[in-house]
Write a protein that holds these residues in place. Structure first.
Motif, PDB file in Angstrom:
ATOM      1  N   GLU A  99      45.701  52.319 -13.838  1.00 33.66           N
ATOM      2  CA  GLU A  99      46.155  52.468 -12.454  1.00 33.66           C
ATOM      3  C   GLU A  99      44.945  52.471 -11.511  1.00 33.66           C
ATOM      4  O   GLU A  99      44.949  51.806 -10.470  1.00 33.66           O
ATOM      5  CB  GLU A  99      46.955  53.793 -12.343  1.00 33.66           C
ATOM      6  N   ALA A 100      43.903  53.188 -11.911  1.00 27.80           N
ATOM      7  CA  ALA A 100      42.679  53.207 -11.089  1.00 27.80           C
ATOM      8  C   ALA A 100      42.074  51.805 -10.997  1.00 27.80           C
ATOM      9  O   ALA A 100      41.541  51.404  -9.954  1.00 27.80           O
ATOM     10  CB  ALA A 100      41.666  54.195 -11.678  1.00 27.80           C
ATOM     11  N   CYS A 101      42.173  51.045 -12.083  1.00 34.47           N
ATOM     12  CA  CYS A 101      41.648  49.669 -12.066  1.00 34.47           C
ATOM     13  C   CYS A 101      42.449  48.797 -11.102  1.00 34.47           C
ATOM     14  O   CYS A 101      41.879  48.023 -10.328  1.00 34.47           O
ATOM     15  CB  CYS A 101      41.714  49.052 -13.458  1.00 34.47           C
ATOM     16  N   ARG A 102      43.784  48.932 -11.165  1.00 32.51           N
ATOM     17  CA  ARG A 102      44.622  48.128 -10.255  1.00 32.51           C
ATOM     18  C   ARG A 102      44.271  48.409  -8.796  1.00 32.51           C
ATOM     19  O   ARG A 102      44.394  47.548  -7.942  1.00 32.51           O
ATOM     20  CB  ARG A 102      46.110  48.432 -10.472  1.00 32.51           C
ATOM     21  N   ASN A 103      43.847  49.662  -8.527  1.00 36.87           N
ATOM     22  CA  ASN A 103      43.538  50.047  -7.143  1.00 36.87           C
ATOM     23  C   ASN A 103      42.046  49.940  -6.813  1.00 36.87           C
ATOM     24  O   ASN A 103      41.604  50.472  -5.796  1.00 36.87           O
ATOM     25  CB  ASN A 103      43.988  51.497  -6.898  1.00 36.87           C
ATOM     26  N   TYR A 104      41.260  49.307  -7.682  1.00 38.13           N
ATOM     27  CA  TYR A 104      39.810  49.245  -7.423  1.00 38.13           C
ATOM     28  C   TYR A 104      39.557  48.476  -6.128  1.00 38.13           C
ATOM     29  O   TYR A 104      39.996  47.324  -5.978  1.00 38.13           O
ATOM     30  CB  TYR A 104      39.085  48.565  -8.594  1.00 38.13           C
ATOM     31  N   PRO A 105      38.885  49.098  -5.174  1.00 40.52           N
ATOM     32  CA  PRO A 105      38.666  48.439  -3.881  1.00 40.52           C
ATOM     33  C   PRO A 105      37.962  47.083  -4.048  1.00 40.52           C
ATOM     34  O   PRO A 105      36.984  46.989  -4.778  1.00 40.52           O
ATOM     35  CB  PRO A 105      37.764  49.431  -3.132  1.00 40.52           C
ATOM     36  N   GLY A 106      38.518  46.079  -3.408  1.00 41.83           N
ATOM     37  CA  GLY A 106      37.878  44.753  -3.425  1.00 41.83           C
ATOM     38  C   GLY A 106      38.305  43.887  -4.598  1.00 41.83           C
ATOM     39  O   GLY A 106      37.877  42.734  -4.716  1.00 41.83           O
ATOM     40  N   ARG A 138      47.567  41.304 -28.760  1.00 44.00           N
ATOM     41  CA  ARG A 138      48.755  41.047 -27.914  1.00 44.00           C
ATOM     42  C   ARG A 138      49.016  42.242 -27.000  1.00 44.00           C
ATOM     43  O   ARG A 138      49.324  42.095 -25.812  1.00 44.00           O
ATOM     44  CB  ARG A 138      49.978  40.746 -28.797  1.00 44.00           C
ATOM     45  N   ASP A 139      48.868  43.461 -27.558  1.00 45.15           N
ATOM     46  CA  ASP A 139      49.057  44.667 -26.738  1.00 45.15           C
ATOM     47  C   ASP A 139      48.084  44.691 -25.557  1.00 45.15           C
ATOM     48  O   ASP A 139      48.428  45.109 -24.458  1.00 45.15           O
ATOM     49  CB  ASP A 139      48.822  45.933 -27.577  1.00 45.15           C
ATOM     50  N   LEU A 140      46.881  44.254 -25.843  1.00 47.82           N
ATOM     51  CA  LEU A 140      45.845  44.263 -24.804  1.00 47.82           C
ATOM     52  C   LEU A 140      46.262  43.385 -23.621  1.00 47.82           C
ATOM     53  O   LEU A 140      46.158  43.780 -22.454  1.00 47.82           O
ATOM     54  CB  LEU A 140      44.519  43.781 -25.418  1.00 47.82           C
ATOM     55  N   VAL A 141      46.767  42.203 -23.946  1.00 45.43           N
ATOM     56  CA  VAL A 141      47.195  41.275 -22.896  1.00 45.43           C
ATOM     57  C   VAL A 141      48.301  41.921 -22.054  1.00 45.43           C
ATOM     58  O   VAL A 141      48.271  41.873 -20.815  1.00 45.43           O
ATOM     59  CB  VAL A 141      47.675  39.936 -23.503  1.00 45.43           C
ATOM     60  N   LYS A 142      49.253  42.566 -22.735  1.00 45.16           N
ATOM     61  CA  LYS A 142      50.365  43.199 -22.002  1.00 45.16           C
ATOM     62  C   LYS A 142      49.846  44.317 -21.108  1.00 45.16           C
ATOM     63  O   LYS A 142      50.246  44.455 -19.953  1.00 45.16           O
ATOM     64  CB  LYS A 142      51.368  43.800 -22.998  1.00 45.16           C
ATOM     65  N   LEU A 143      48.950  45.103 -21.689  1.00 42.50           N
ATOM     66  CA  LEU A 143      48.446  46.291 -20.998  1.00 42.50           C
ATOM     67  C   LEU A 143      47.775  45.959 -19.667  1.00 42.50           C
ATOM     68  O   LEU A 143      47.982  46.627 -18.665  1.00 42.50           O
ATOM     69  CB  LEU A 143      47.431  46.958 -21.937  1.00 42.50           C
ATOM     70  N   ILE A 144      46.983  44.906 -19.666  1.00 47.92           N
ATOM     71  CA  ILE A 144      46.208  44.622 -18.450  1.00 47.92           C
ATOM     72  C   ILE A 144      46.897  43.577 -17.566  1.00 47.92           C
ATOM     73  O   ILE A 144      46.321  43.148 -16.554  1.00 47.92           O
ATOM     74  CB  ILE A 144      44.772  44.158 -18.779  1.00 47.92           C
ATOM     75  N   SER A 145      48.128  43.238 -17.932  1.00 43.38           N
ATOM     76  CA  SER A 145      48.797  42.171 -17.195  1.00 43.38           C
ATOM     77  C   SER A 145      48.817  42.471 -15.693  1.00 43.38           C
ATOM     78  O   SER A 145      49.080  43.599 -15.266  1.00 43.38           O
ATOM     79  CB  SER A 145      50.197  41.986 -17.793  1.00 43.38           C
ATOM     80  N   GLY A 146      48.495  41.477 -14.904  1.00 42.70           N
ATOM     81  CA  GLY A 146      48.478  41.636 -13.451  1.00 42.70           C
ATOM     82  C   GLY A 146      47.119  42.046 -12.891  1.00 42.70           C
ATOM     83  O   GLY A 146      46.901  41.979 -11.686  1.00 42.70           O
ATOM     84  N   VAL A 181      38.135  58.432 -14.305  1.00 44.86           N
ATOM     85  CA  VAL A 181      39.125  57.954 -13.336  1.00 44.86           C
ATOM     86  C   VAL A 181      38.873  58.393 -11.885  1.00 44.86           C
ATOM     87  O   VAL A 181      38.872  57.566 -10.973  1.00 44.86           O
ATOM     88  CB  VAL A 181      40.552  58.330 -13.822  1.00 44.86           C
ATOM     89  N   PRO A 182      38.629  59.692 -11.601  1.00 51.31           N
ATOM     90  CA  PRO A 182      38.508  60.084 -10.193  1.00 51.31           C
ATOM     91  C   PRO A 182      37.316  59.455  -9.469  1.00 51.31           C
ATOM     92  O   PRO A 182      37.268  59.456  -8.239  1.00 51.31           O
ATOM     93  CB  PRO A 182      38.316  61.609 -10.251  1.00 51.31           C
ATOM     94  N   LYS A 183      36.358  58.926 -10.242  1.00 49.03           N
ATOM     95  CA  LYS A 183      35.173  58.357  -9.600  1.00 49.03           C
ATOM     96  C   LYS A 183      35.276  56.836  -9.416  1.00 49.03           C
ATOM     97  O   LYS A 183      34.401  56.227  -8.809  1.00 49.03           O
ATOM     98  CB  LYS A 183      33.915  58.666 -10.443  1.00 49.03           C
ATOM     99  N   TYR A 230      41.438  61.469 -19.312  1.00 48.50           N
ATOM    100  CA  TYR A 230      41.896  60.390 -18.436  1.00 48.50           C
ATOM    101  C   TYR A 230      42.531  59.287 -19.275  1.00 48.50           C
ATOM    102  O   TYR A 230      41.862  58.322 -19.659  1.00 48.50           O
ATOM    103  CB  TYR A 230      40.711  59.816 -17.643  1.00 48.50           C
ATOM    104  N   PRO A 231      43.835  59.423 -19.595  1.00 50.40           N
ATOM    105  CA  PRO A 231      44.478  58.479 -20.510  1.00 50.40           C
ATOM    106  C   PRO A 231      44.583  57.060 -19.952  1.00 50.40           C
ATOM    107  O   PRO A 231      44.401  56.824 -18.755  1.00 50.40           O
ATOM    108  CB  PRO A 231      45.862  59.092 -20.739  1.00 50.40           C
TER     109      PRO A 231
END
Ligand code: SAH
Ligand code: SF4
Length: 380
Positions: free
Chosen positions: A255-262, A287-295, A212-214, A248-249
């Motif tokens: 959250e790090a993915c949502r903030n990935y630059p670009g 189905r859980d996967l779809v919910k998890l990455i929604s947005g 995550v931190p990288k 890194y749960p």
């Protein structure tokens, strides 16, 4: 060994511009000419792919002779090379210290993907991954990362050829790229340089188990495409199969993915999901996967599990993979199933080295595999 001979060991192949420049300072080149010389050498090495300093005809004869006192254009040694019936090609490369890594070329209809390694072995222990059972020997240098592309281009005879065979690079060979950040960054910046290998960052994908931190640093300093080895939709299961999840749960990773630059619809994240029979392949998990990455602008790569000797998993049934894929697809995400390639030469990432080891069949290695397997069974 004379001093000259010793210095000659430095190959220019795979070096960054800065490394070439630092090295040229040893030569009798006026300061104001340094950048020009670096750029000329850069073009010969990365654009033309030459094998001998004698071919650098834009440098004077004297300069070429001087350069030869310290440098050569040697590539890593190829320990093994295999070609599959489907055109997949893999190389086992040996570096100066005897360490070995694998590189795999996978040709497809309109594209050709080169799967590149970032470390010798891996410190992480994802339970379905063979590389995870090998003790990390060391990080690769950026030179060693880039030289994998040079070897592939040599072998495919694609220097100065259009159309190119290698259109895409994936950092999905051995190792965790974000645990070797600087070398992977410098390597990717070298491959994407317009005046050299010129592989667009949009065609280079860095795959991580989720350091995550990288992730933000990767977006800021590298700017390639990003793939995340997700493989599970809840922390309990991910802790087990991708143990770095304990540090890194999933929530922090996403959250790090949502903030990935670009990140945008034209620069999506790829989530990799290895299909393990009865472990992570239920319709509820789809189905859980779809919910998890929604947005998150993303696509899901469903990877049929590639079995290796001693592994305790099985690949999901094809029908189940398709069902899983349909649910993800209906949830609004492309979910291509990665077709197994090069099966006759076990070309999946992490497999080539295991095969060669098998052939070498040292007793010590067999005992190690048995130990790992019994530990895993003990954990179940
Ligand atoms: N360490 C990085 C990159 C190398 S692994 C990472 O984990 O992302 C590249 C991809 O291959 C990862 O998604 C990994 O989970 C997957 N993989 C590893 N072993 C596999 C196997 N036996 N079958 C299918 N996919 C595998
Ligand atoms: Fe390392 Fe990636 Fe294999 Fe996990 S899947 S052990 S991070 S190479």
């Amino acid at each position: 060994m004379t001093e000259d001979k010793e210095n000659k060991e430095v190959s220019l192949v795979g070096l960054t511009k800065k490394e070439i420049k630092d090295s040229l300072r040893k030569l009798d080149i006026p300061d104001q000419q340094l950048n020009m010389r670096v750029n000329q050498i850069w073009g010969w090495v990365y654009n033309k792919g030459i094998n001998s300093i004698d071919e650098m005809t834009t440098l004077s004869l004297d300069l070429r002779e001087e350069l030869k006192r310290y440098h050569n254009l040697e590539r890593p040694q190829i320990s093994d090379e295999q070609i599959s019936k489907d055109g997949t090609k893999k190389w086992l490369l040996k570096f100066n210290d005897g360490s070995e890594v694998e590189t795999v070329f996978i040709p497809d209809d309109e594209r050709g993907t080169l799967c590149v390694s970032s470390q010798v072995g891996c410190t992480l222990n994802c339970t379905f991954c063979h590389t995870g059972t090998q003790r990390l020997v060391r990080n690769l240098t950026s030179q060693e990362i880039v030289s994998q592309i040079i070897i592939a281009k040599d072998s495919l005879s694609e220097w100065r050829q259009e159309p190119r065979q290698i259109t895409n690079i994936v950092m999905m060979g051995m190792g965790e790229p974000l645990y070797n950040f600087e070398s992977v960054r410098d390597g990717i910046l070298t491959m994407s340089d317009d005046a050299g290998l010129s592989i667009s960052k949009r065609k280079i994908t860095l795959s991580t188990s989720g350091i995550v931190p990288k992730i933000k640093m990767a977006g800021d300093e590298i700017g390639s495409m990003l793939a995340i080895s997700l493989h599970a939709t809840n922390n309990d299961l991910r802790n087990e199969i991708v143990p770095i999840n304990k540090k890194y749960p999933i929530e922090e990773l996403l959250e790090a993915c949502r903030n990935y630059p670009g990140l945008s619809n034209s620069k999506r994240i790829t989530f990799e999901y290895v299909m393990l029979k009865g472990v992570n392949d239920s319709e509820a998990e789809a189905r859980d996967l779809v919910k998890l990455i929604s947005g998150i602008p993303a696509k899901i790569n469903l990877i049929p599990f590639n079995s290796w000797p001693g592994s305790s998993y099985e690949c999901s049934d094809w029908e189940q993979i398709e069902k899983f894929g349909d649910i993800v697809n209906r949830g609004g995400y492309a979910s291509p199933i990665r077709t197994p390639r090069g099966e006759d030469i076990s070309a999946a990432c992490g497999q080539l080295k295991s095969d060669t080891k098998k052939v070498r069949a040292s007793e010590k290695y067999k005992k190690e595999l048995a130990k790992i397997e019994s530990k895993r069974i003990g954990r179940l």
